[in-house]
Design a protein around this motif. Structure first.
Motif, PDB file in Angstrom:
ATOM      1  N   GLY A 250      -6.653 -13.884   4.374  1.00  9.25           N
ATOM      2  CA  GLY A 250      -6.032 -13.387   3.145  1.00  9.25           C
ATOM      3  C   GLY A 250      -6.808 -12.229   2.539  1.00  9.25           C
ATOM      4  N   GLU A 251      -8.130 -12.314   2.550  1.00  6.27           N
ATOM      5  CA  GLU A 251      -8.950 -11.234   2.004  1.00  6.27           C
ATOM      6  C   GLU A 251      -8.841  -9.970   2.856  1.00  6.27           C
ATOM      7  N   LEU A 252      -8.757 -10.146   4.179  1.00  9.87           N
ATOM      8  CA  LEU A 252      -8.590  -8.986   5.051  1.00  9.87           C
ATOM      9  C   LEU A 252      -7.237  -8.323   4.828  1.00  9.87           C
ATOM     10  N   LEU A 253      -6.190  -9.142   4.670  1.00  7.70           N
ATOM     11  CA  LEU A 253      -4.867  -8.590   4.380  1.00  7.70           C
ATOM     12  C   LEU A 253      -4.869  -7.854   3.049  1.00  7.70           C
ATOM     13  N   ALA A 254      -5.550  -8.413   2.062  1.00  7.59           N
ATOM     14  CA  ALA A 254      -5.643  -7.761   0.756  1.00  7.59           C
ATOM     15  C   ALA A 254      -6.332  -6.406   0.870  1.00  7.59           C
ATOM     16  N   GLN A 255      -7.373  -6.324   1.667  1.00  7.08           N
ATOM     17  CA  GLN A 255      -8.076  -5.056   1.859  1.00  7.08           C
ATOM     18  C   GLN A 255      -7.152  -4.003   2.459  1.00  7.08           C
ATOM     19  N   TYR A 256      -6.389  -4.391   3.480  1.00  8.78           N
ATOM     20  CA  TYR A 256      -5.470  -3.441   4.109  1.00  8.78           C
ATOM     21  C   TYR A 256      -4.398  -2.984   3.127  1.00  8.78           C
ATOM     22  N   MET A 257      -3.877  -3.897   2.332  1.00  8.22           N
ATOM     23  CA  MET A 257      -2.821  -3.535   1.378  1.00  8.22           C
ATOM     24  C   MET A 257      -3.337  -2.584   0.305  1.00  8.22           C
ATOM     25  N   LEU A 258      -4.525  -2.848  -0.211  1.00  5.26           N
ATOM     26  CA  LEU A 258      -5.083  -1.980  -1.246  1.00  5.26           C
ATOM     27  C   LEU A 258      -5.396  -0.597  -0.692  1.00  5.26           C
ATOM     28  N   GLU A 259      -5.903  -0.546   0.541  1.00 11.59           N
ATOM     29  CA  GLU A 259      -6.164   0.753   1.155  1.00 11.59           C
ATOM     30  C   GLU A 259      -4.859   1.505   1.402  1.00 11.59           C
ATOM     31  N   ALA A 260      -3.812   0.791   1.814  1.00  7.74           N
ATOM     32  CA  ALA A 260      -2.511   1.434   2.026  1.00  7.74           C
ATOM     33  C   ALA A 260      -1.938   1.948   0.712  1.00  7.74           C
ATOM     34  N   ALA A 261      -2.131   1.192  -0.377  1.00  5.00           N
ATOM     35  CA  ALA A 261      -1.633   1.625  -1.682  1.00  5.00           C
ATOM     36  C   ALA A 261      -2.307   2.919  -2.128  1.00  5.00           C
ATOM     37  N   ASN A 262      -3.612   3.033  -1.897  1.00  6.62           N
ATOM     38  CA  ASN A 262      -4.318   4.270  -2.241  1.00  6.62           C
ATOM     39  C   ASN A 262      -3.833   5.438  -1.400  1.00  6.62           C
ATOM     40  N   ASP A 263      -3.456   5.151  -0.152  1.00  7.70           N
ATOM     41  CA  ASP A 263      -2.993   6.209   0.733  1.00  7.70           C
ATOM     42  C   ASP A 263      -1.579   6.670   0.347  1.00  7.70           C
ATOM     43  N   PHE A 264      -0.691   5.738   0.029  1.00 13.04           N
ATOM     44  CA  PHE A 264       0.684   6.086  -0.322  1.00 13.04           C
ATOM     45  C   PHE A 264       0.813   6.590  -1.754  1.00 13.04           C
ATOM     46  N   GLY A 265      -0.165   6.233  -2.576  1.00 15.20           N
ATOM     47  CA  GLY A 265      -0.113   6.632  -3.978  1.00 15.20           C
ATOM     48  C   GLY A 265       0.044   5.432  -4.888  1.00 15.20           C
ATOM     49  N   PRO A 266      -0.975   5.117  -5.701  1.00 13.62           N
ATOM     50  CA  PRO A 266      -0.889   3.933  -6.559  1.00 13.62           C
ATOM     51  C   PRO A 266       0.207   4.011  -7.600  1.00 13.62           C
TER      52      PRO A 266
END
Length: 405
Positions: A91-107
């Protein structure tokens, strides 16, 4: 190094006699000292406890850590008496990927905002999982391992000693039996008419020798019986201690169930919070008939409705009155709340499962966990009901409700 040849030869002789006795017992050629029924029941209970404890321990480890490689790594660290390195949960690894993707796509984008919200929830789920694993390891797995690696090893060791004492006892019994048979044969009345007196002398000498052998065998039997009884008592006490082990494991099982309950309650609450947050975000799609999110109000999920609405009692139906507005037309989307009259009796209470935003003035907006009054109209779509909350009235989807009897 002190090498005692006599002791080595003695131990080898004892091992050989035990092996011979064990083999003859298996072949049915020697008698075996049987334990009492209570002792046998204690042995069977102890074996059953050991076997099931091993299975429960292994499967609990699989439940807490499904990755076999990670389990092997933790086992090696434990055997080397080293601290297991901290490992990121899924779950923590998935959270890391999602947060990094959000920064890439635009928060600030709808997708980015949703990724941030879901990622934060996944991080909280991962932390809750870590706490659950840690608590279960301490309160449940550790006591089971301590039993298998501590108490059970002691019981197994004492049972092996008891087995050896039992074999020594049976060897002594067999030796005494043979000595007595030989003594009886040698003590038979000699033939005084024997022409060779030397045979008579030899017969008398042999009788005296076998008499000494019988006394020696009787002494060995008494010693073997004493050692066997002492070891049987020690083993019996250890086996009776299995009852206290069951009590301890029962307490640990309650703690494990409590930890698991708290973990799933946390997960459920986190997901409810996430669902509410997603419902407030613009452009967020909420609704899946196959998940825990609220199903779409415009679809006709027969399966969900059947699971949500009890068979009895049925929804009260407003009777058609001559001169009254057409309820069928109202149900089709031209509902005027002021024109719909509730039945005089038989209305039902319902608890709202999910938040719902009204699509038009004929529908009633809902908030999760609130209580409303519902009833049906003749010819109305079965996926909809009329809901009332105070002075407010409107159509509500059935799949968003839990009907109470």
């Amino acid at each position: 190094m002190d090498f005692n040849v006599k002791k080595l030869a003695s131990d080898a002789g004892v091992f050989f006699t035990r092996a011979v006795q064990f083999t003859e017992e298996k072949l049915g050629q020697a008698e075996k000292t049987e334990l009492d029924a209570h002792f046998e029941n204690l042995l069977a209970r102890a074996d059953s406890t050991k076997n099931w404890t091993e299975k429960i321990l292994r499967q609990t480890e699989v439940l807490l850590q499904p990755n076999p490689s990670a389990r092997v790594e933790e086992f090696l660290y434990e055997k080397l008496d080293r601290k297991v390195p901290s490992r990121v949960t899924n779950g923590e690894l998935l959270a890391q990927y999602m947060l990094e993707a959000a920064n890439d796509f635009g928060p600030g984008t709808p997708y980015g905002k949703t990724l941030i919200k879901v990622g934060e929830t996944q991080r909280r789920l991962g932390a809750a999982e870590r706490d659950f694993i840690h608590s279960s390891s301490i309160n449940f797995l550790t006591p089971l391992r301590n039993f298998l690696e501590g108490d059970w090893r002691t019981i197994s060791k004492e049972r092996r000693i008891l087995q050896n004492r039992r074999l020594d006892l049976d060897v002594s019994k067999a030796r005494l039996k043979k000595a007595k048979a030989a003594e009886a044969k040698a003590a038979a009345v000699p033939d005084f008419h024997e022409t060779r007196p030397r045979n008579f002398v030899l017969s008398a000498s042999a009788s005296a020798l076998w008499n000494d052998e019988v006394e020696k065998a009787e002494h060995e039997l008494r010693v073997a019986q004493t050692e066997f009884d002492r070891q049987a008592e020690v083993t019996r006490l250890l086996l009776e201690g299995i009852s206290s082990t069951h009590v301890n494991h029962l307490r640990c099982l309650h703690e494990f169930a409590e930890s698991q309950t708290n973990y799933y309650a946390q997960c459920y609450q986190y997901m409810l919070d996430l669902q509410k947050q997603l419902g407030r975000l613009p452009g967020t799609f909420v609704g899946n008939a196959e998940s825990t999110s609220p199903p779409s109000a415009t679809t006709s999920p027969t399966t969900v409705a059947a699971a949500t609405i009890p068979a009895v009692p049925t929804i009260p139906v407003v009777p058609t009155v001559v001169g009254a507005p057409n309820p069928t037309a109202a149900a089709e989307g031209t509902l005027n709340p002021n024109e719909v009259k509730p039945p005089a009796s038989g209305t039902r209470k319902a608890r709202v499962l999910y938040d719902y935003e009204a699509a038009d003035s004929s529908e009633l907006a809902l908030l999760a966990d609130e209580m409303i009054t519902v009833y049906s109209l003749p010819g109305m779509d079965p996926d909809w009901l009329i809901g009332e909350r105070g002075n407010q009235k409107g159509k509500v989807p059935v799949t968003y409700l839990e009907l109470l009897s």
